[in-house]
Scaffold this motif. Structure first.
Motif, PDB file in Angstrom:
ATOM      1  N   ALA A   1       5.670   9.952   1.385  1.00 13.29           N
ATOM      2  CA  ALA A   1       5.554  11.379   1.710  1.00 13.29           C
ATOM      3  C   ALA A   1       5.195  11.449   3.190  1.00 13.29           C
ATOM      4  CB  ALA A   1       4.481  12.033   0.853  1.00 13.29           C
ATOM      5  N   PRO A   2       5.501  12.563   3.863  1.00 12.60           N
ATOM      6  CA  PRO A   2       5.155  12.663   5.283  1.00 12.60           C
ATOM      7  C   PRO A   2       3.690  12.288   5.529  1.00 12.60           C
ATOM      8  CG  PRO A   2       6.479  14.532   4.622  1.00 12.60           C
ATOM      9  CD  PRO A   2       6.134  13.780   3.364  1.00 12.60           C
ATOM     10  N   LEU A   3       3.461  11.486   6.555  1.00 11.02           N
ATOM     11  CA  LEU A   3       2.124  10.965   6.849  1.00 11.02           C
ATOM     12  C   LEU A   3       1.817  11.171   8.321  1.00 11.02           C
ATOM     13  CD1 LEU A   3      -0.359   9.268   5.910  1.00 11.02           C
ATOM     14  CD2 LEU A   3       0.955   7.240   6.558  1.00 11.02           C
ATOM     15  N   THR A   4       0.654  11.743   8.607  1.00 10.28           N
ATOM     16  CA  THR A   4       0.186  11.903   9.980  1.00 10.28           C
ATOM     17  C   THR A   4      -0.999  10.975  10.185  1.00 10.28           C
ATOM     18  OG1 THR A   4       0.899  14.203  10.074  1.00 10.28           O
ATOM     19  CG2 THR A   4      -0.765  13.518  11.670  1.00 10.28           C
ATOM     20  N   LEU A   5      -0.927  10.166  11.237  1.00  4.62           N
ATOM     21  CA  LEU A   5      -2.009   9.234  11.558  1.00  4.62           C
ATOM     22  C   LEU A   5      -2.708   9.702  12.816  1.00  4.62           C
ATOM     23  CD1 LEU A   5      -0.185   5.848  10.925  1.00  4.62           C
ATOM     24  CD2 LEU A   5      -1.877   6.949   9.470  1.00  4.62           C
ATOM     25  N   GLN A   6      -4.010   9.890  12.735  1.00  5.96           N
ATOM     26  CA  GLN A   6      -4.803  10.280  13.884  1.00  5.96           C
ATOM     27  C   GLN A   6      -5.312   9.056  14.658  1.00  5.96           C
ATOM     28  OE1 GLN A   6      -4.989  13.381  14.955  1.00  5.96           O
ATOM     29  NE2 GLN A   6      -6.126  12.698  16.729  1.00  5.96           N
ATOM     30  N   PRO A   7      -5.712   8.004  13.941  1.00  4.77           N
ATOM     31  CA  PRO A   7      -6.192   6.854  14.716  1.00  4.77           C
ATOM     32  C   PRO A   7      -5.034   6.065  15.319  1.00  4.77           C
ATOM     33  CG  PRO A   7      -6.220   6.297  12.389  1.00  4.77           C
ATOM     34  CD  PRO A   7      -5.820   7.759  12.499  1.00  4.77           C
ATOM     35  N   ALA A  51      -2.237  11.469   1.335  1.00  2.24           N
ATOM     36  CA  ALA A  51      -2.840  10.331   2.048  1.00  2.24           C
ATOM     37  C   ALA A  51      -3.111  10.729   3.491  1.00  2.24           C
ATOM     38  CB  ALA A  51      -1.922   9.125   2.008  1.00  2.24           C
ATOM     39  N   SER A  52      -4.261  10.312   4.016  1.00  9.54           N
ATOM     40  CA  SER A  52      -4.580  10.598   5.417  1.00  9.54           C
ATOM     41  C   SER A  52      -5.541   9.541   5.945  1.00  9.54           C
ATOM     42  CB  SER A  52      -5.190  11.991   5.568  1.00  9.54           C
ATOM     43  OG  SER A  52      -6.451  12.043   4.936  1.00  9.54           O
ATOM     44  N   PHE A  53      -5.512   9.370   7.256  1.00  9.65           N
ATOM     45  CA  PHE A  53      -6.404   8.446   7.934  1.00  9.65           C
ATOM     46  C   PHE A  53      -6.939   9.152   9.168  1.00  9.65           C
ATOM     47  CE2 PHE A  53      -3.336   5.766   5.780  1.00  9.65           C
ATOM     48  CZ  PHE A  53      -4.150   4.829   5.160  1.00  9.65           C
ATOM     49  N   SER A  54      -8.213   8.973   9.433  1.00 12.71           N
ATOM     50  CA  SER A  54      -8.783   9.485  10.679  1.00 12.71           C
ATOM     51  C   SER A  54      -9.865   8.514  11.128  1.00 12.71           C
ATOM     52  CB  SER A  54      -9.353  10.895  10.498  1.00 12.71           C
ATOM     53  OG  SER A  54     -10.405  10.875   9.557  1.00 12.71           O
ATOM     54  N   ALA A  55     -10.146   8.539  12.405  1.00 13.55           N
ATOM     55  CA  ALA A  55     -11.175   7.655  12.960  1.00 13.55           C
ATOM     56  C   ALA A  55     -11.722   8.294  14.220  1.00 13.55           C
ATOM     57  CB  ALA A  55     -10.592   6.283  13.282  1.00 13.55           C
ATOM     58  N   SER A  56     -12.921   7.919  14.553  1.00  8.04           N
ATOM     59  CA  SER A  56     -13.506   8.403  15.802  1.00  8.04           C
ATOM     60  C   SER A  56     -13.726   7.218  16.725  1.00  8.04           C
ATOM     61  CB  SER A  56     -14.821   9.124  15.526  1.00  8.04           C
ATOM     62  OG  SER A  56     -15.738   8.234  14.923  1.00  8.04           O
ATOM     63  N   GLY A  57     -13.884   7.507  17.986  1.00  9.48           N
ATOM     64  CA  GLY A  57     -14.120   6.439  18.951  1.00  9.48           C
ATOM     65  C   GLY A  57     -12.956   5.482  19.027  1.00  9.48           C
ATOM     66  N   HIS A 110       0.861  -1.184   0.000  1.00  7.23           N
ATOM     67  CA  HIS A 110       0.000   0.000   0.000  1.00  7.23           C
ATOM     68  C   HIS A 110       0.898   1.235   0.000  1.00  7.23           C
ATOM     69  CE1 HIS A 110      -3.373  -2.654   0.857  1.00  7.23           C
ATOM     70  NE2 HIS A 110      -2.510  -3.290   1.633  1.00  7.23           N
ATOM     71  N   GLN A 111       0.862   2.006  -1.082  1.00  7.22           N
ATOM     72  CA  GLN A 111       1.699   3.188  -1.243  1.00  7.22           C
ATOM     73  C   GLN A 111       0.996   4.395  -0.623  1.00  7.22           C
ATOM     74  OE1 GLN A 111       4.759   3.058  -2.749  1.00  7.22           O
ATOM     75  NE2 GLN A 111       4.520   0.904  -3.249  1.00  7.22           N
TER      76      GLN A 111
END
Length: 71
Positions: free
Chosen positions: A36-42, A15-21, A9-10
């Motif tokens: 590329a720089p990646l910030t993960l919230q979940p 690209a971004s990921f987010s999730a709640s709960g 998975h490139q």
């Protein structure tokens, strides 16, 4: 939950990921290539034969559970 359990998975610019709960991203058997720089919230879970690799930085703004796999 988003599970990446096979293949490569490139993660490129934008690209971004987010999730709640209790949502989280699981890498279990797949390879995540960070191009590329990646910030993960979940929460990120690296387990099994999962691989987190690449030339760019990953910023994890939540919990990182490392139960196996390769960084």
């Amino acid at each position: 939950m988003l599970a990446l359990s096979g293949g490569v998975h490139q993660m490129n610019a934008g690209a971004s990921f987010s999730a709640s709960g209790s949502g989280f991203l699981r890498v279990n058997g797949g390879t995540v290539q960070v191009n590329a720089p990646l910030t993960l919230q979940p929460t990120l879970e690296l387990t099994g034969a999962g691989v987190l690799d690449g030339a760019s930085d990953v910023l994890i703004n939540n919990t990182f559970n490392w139960a196996g796999g390769t960084l």
